[in-house]
Design a protein around this motif. Structure first.
Motif, mmCIF file in Angstrom:
data_model
loop_
_atom_site.group_PDB
_atom_site.id
_atom_site.type_symbol
_atom_site.label_atom_id
_atom_site.label_comp_id
_atom_site.label_asym_id
_atom_site.label_seq_id
_atom_site.Cartn_x
_atom_site.Cartn_y
_atom_site.Cartn_z
ATOM 1 N N PRO A 134 0.803 -1.114 -0.019
ATOM 2 C CA PRO A 134 -0.028 0.013 -0.092
ATOM 3 C C PRO A 134 0.897 1.182 0.053
ATOM 4 N N PRO A 135 0.052 2.511 -0.628
ATOM 5 C CA PRO A 135 0.893 3.583 -0.495
ATOM 6 C C PRO A 135 1.473 3.919 0.965
ATOM 7 N N GLY A 136 2.777 4.322 0.972
ATOM 8 C CA GLY A 136 3.012 4.964 2.358
ATOM 9 C C GLY A 136 3.754 3.639 3.305
ATOM 10 N N ALA A 137 3.689 2.238 2.831
ATOM 11 C CA ALA A 137 4.289 1.346 3.467
ATOM 12 C C ALA A 137 5.857 1.288 3.475
ATOM 13 N N GLY A 138 6.628 2.321 2.781
ATOM 14 C CA GLY A 138 7.877 2.365 2.965
ATOM 15 C C GLY A 138 8.541 1.527 1.592
ATOM 16 N N LYS A 139 7.831 1.318 0.643
ATOM 17 C CA LYS A 139 8.545 0.640 -0.450
ATOM 18 C C LYS A 139 9.542 1.330 -0.929
ATOM 19 N N GLY A 140 9.674 2.762 -1.216
ATOM 20 C CA GLY A 140 10.754 3.567 -1.809
ATOM 21 C C GLY A 140 12.063 3.479 -1.101
ATOM 22 N N THR A 141 11.860 3.422 0.482
ATOM 23 C CA THR A 141 13.173 3.500 1.175
ATOM 24 C C THR A 141 13.922 2.031 0.940
ATOM 25 N N GLN A 142 12.890 0.977 1.030
ATOM 26 C CA GLN A 142 13.546 -0.592 1.097
ATOM 27 C C GLN A 142 13.897 -0.913 -0.530
ATOM 28 N N ALA A 143 13.194 -0.187 -1.208
ATOM 29 C CA ALA A 143 13.698 -0.210 -3.081
ATOM 30 C C ALA A 143 15.135 -0.087 -3.144
ATOM 31 N N SER A 144 15.374 1.017 -2.683
ATOM 32 C CA SER A 144 16.880 1.459 -2.863
ATOM 33 C C SER A 144 17.874 0.680 -2.120
ATOM 34 N N ARG A 145 17.722 0.177 -0.956
ATOM 35 C CA ARG A 145 18.330 -0.666 -0.208
ATOM 36 C C ARG A 145 18.553 -2.160 -1.102
ATOM 37 N N ILE A 146 17.391 -2.715 -1.703
ATOM 38 C CA ILE A 146 17.302 -3.999 -2.302
ATOM 39 C C ILE A 146 18.142 -3.769 -3.627
ATOM 40 N N ALA A 147 18.033 -2.726 -4.400
ATOM 41 C CA ALA A 147 18.614 -2.313 -5.606
ATOM 42 C C ALA A 147 20.034 -2.297 -5.444
ATOM 43 N N GLU A 148 20.618 -1.891 -4.386
ATOM 44 C CA GLU A 148 22.027 -1.538 -4.032
ATOM 45 C C GLU A 148 22.614 -2.953 -3.828
ATOM 46 N N ARG A 149 21.929 -3.679 -3.210
ATOM 47 C CA ARG A 149 22.344 -5.095 -2.497
ATOM 48 C C ARG A 149 22.511 -5.876 -3.775
ATOM 49 N N PHE A 150 21.607 -5.740 -4.769
ATOM 50 C CA PHE A 150 21.700 -6.761 -6.290
ATOM 51 C C PHE A 150 22.641 -6.027 -7.091
ATOM 52 N N GLY A 151 22.861 -4.699 -6.967
ATOM 53 C CA GLY A 151 23.569 -3.773 -8.021
ATOM 54 C C GLY A 151 22.612 -3.931 -9.345
ATOM 55 N N VAL A 152 21.538 -3.264 -9.060
ATOM 56 C CA VAL A 152 20.655 -3.215 -10.128
ATOM 57 C C VAL A 152 19.821 -1.897 -10.018
ATOM 58 N N PRO A 153 19.194 -1.341 -11.022
ATOM 59 C CA PRO A 153 18.700 -0.007 -10.845
ATOM 60 C C PRO A 153 17.203 -0.330 -10.165
ATOM 61 N N ALA A 154 16.792 0.595 -9.236
ATOM 62 C CA ALA A 154 15.414 0.718 -8.621
ATOM 63 C C ALA A 154 14.803 1.607 -9.414
ATOM 64 N N ILE A 155 13.711 1.052 -10.206
ATOM 65 C CA ILE A 155 12.919 1.702 -11.031
ATOM 66 C C ILE A 155 11.464 2.385 -10.623
ATOM 67 N N SER A 156 11.362 3.471 -9.972
ATOM 68 C CA SER A 156 10.028 3.955 -9.503
ATOM 69 C C SER A 156 9.444 4.846 -10.429
ATOM 70 N N THR A 157 8.078 4.334 -10.794
ATOM 71 C CA THR A 157 7.303 5.368 -11.768
ATOM 72 C C THR A 157 6.949 6.556 -10.969
ATOM 73 N N GLY A 158 6.581 6.500 -9.530
ATOM 74 C CA GLY A 158 6.578 7.731 -9.013
ATOM 75 C C GLY A 158 7.736 8.730 -9.034
ATOM 76 N N ASP A 159 8.962 8.059 -8.974
ATOM 77 C CA ASP A 159 10.113 9.057 -9.310
ATOM 78 C C ASP A 159 10.173 9.718 -10.660
ATOM 79 N N ILE A 160 9.887 8.711 -11.750
ATOM 80 C CA ILE A 160 9.917 9.354 -12.885
ATOM 81 C C ILE A 160 8.760 10.270 -13.021
ATOM 82 N N PHE A 161 7.543 10.154 -12.643
ATOM 83 C CA PHE A 161 6.436 11.239 -12.660
ATOM 84 C C PHE A 161 7.018 12.493 -11.905
ATOM 85 N N ARG A 162 7.403 12.308 -10.700
ATOM 86 C CA ARG A 162 7.916 13.668 -10.187
ATOM 87 C C ARG A 162 8.858 14.396 -10.770
ATOM 88 N N ALA A 163 9.771 13.670 -11.351
ATOM 89 C CA ALA A 163 10.881 14.369 -12.011
ATOM 90 C C ALA A 163 10.243 15.120 -13.511
#
Length: 200
Positions: free
Chosen positions: A14-43
């Motif tokens: 659900p919105p606000g569950a902390g997905k963005g925070t955890q996504a960046s950690r997971i992506a860094e751990r695996f060495g892959v980009p975190a692709i957030s549609t929200g970030d793309i839209f906000r940019a």
């Protein structure tokens, strides 16, 4: 993970569950980009682009960006070189139609795991209201936040059954400290992927 390993992940909840925070950690751990549609839209909104103007009006109504528009943006992003070895999607797909669109983009290279952050609605609403106050986010009124939660329940929750049937769903309690949730995610992904996942 080895240099040749490809990992395709998705984080939902659900919105606000902390997905963005955890996504960046997971992506860094695996060495892959975190692709957030929200970030793309906000940019795009910040940059004052034509897309940004369209998206801002939709978001301010508490609605979701239309599938066709979102699908095009994601397809373009997944085609970029840094996503060749994998990616972590955040905010897409949001509904069953978008899952089928993603299946087509991946051409048979299915997702490896889907992390589901579970969180109580009232806890999430309180968290988002606090964030709105701190960050001055005009779109985060309680009515809009609760509407988003309802839209999630109606449109995105059915994905839980779909990914569960595919055997790739990793359920994680999303409440607790950032480190606590990150550790639960790491444990879940290790069990799903059969590979050691370090928690930093």
């Amino acid at each position: 993970m080895t240099e040749t390993t490809t990992v395709r992940l998705l984080i939902i909840g659900p919105p606000g569950a902390g997905k963005g925070t955890q996504a960046s950690r997971i992506a860094e751990r695996f060495g892959v980009p975190a692709i957030s549609t929200g970030d793309i839209f906000r940019a795009n909104i910040t940059g004052g682009t034509e897309l940004g103007t369209q998206v801002q009006a939709i978001i301010e109504r508490g609605e979701l960006v239309p599938d066709e528009l979102t699908n095009r943006i994601v397809a373009d992003r997944l085609a970029q070189a840094d996503a060749a070895r994998g990616f972590l999607l955040d905010g897409y797909p949001r509904n069953v139609e978008q899952v089928h669109a993603l299946d087509g983009m991946l051409e048979g290279d299915a997702l490896d795991a889907v992390v589901l952050l579970e969180a109580d609605v009232d806890e999430v609403v309180a968290r988002l209201l606090k964030r709105a106050e701190l960050e001055g986010r005009a779109d985060d009124t309680e009515d809009v936040i609760r509407h988003r939660q309802q839209v999630y329940a109606e449109q995105t929750a059915p994905l839980i059954d779909l990914f569960s049937e595919r055997g790739i769903l990793v359920r994680v309690d999303g409440l607790g400290s950032v480190d606590e949730v990150a550790a639960r995610i790491a444990d879940g992904l290790e069990a799903r992927l059969g590979a050691a996942v370090e928690v930093e």
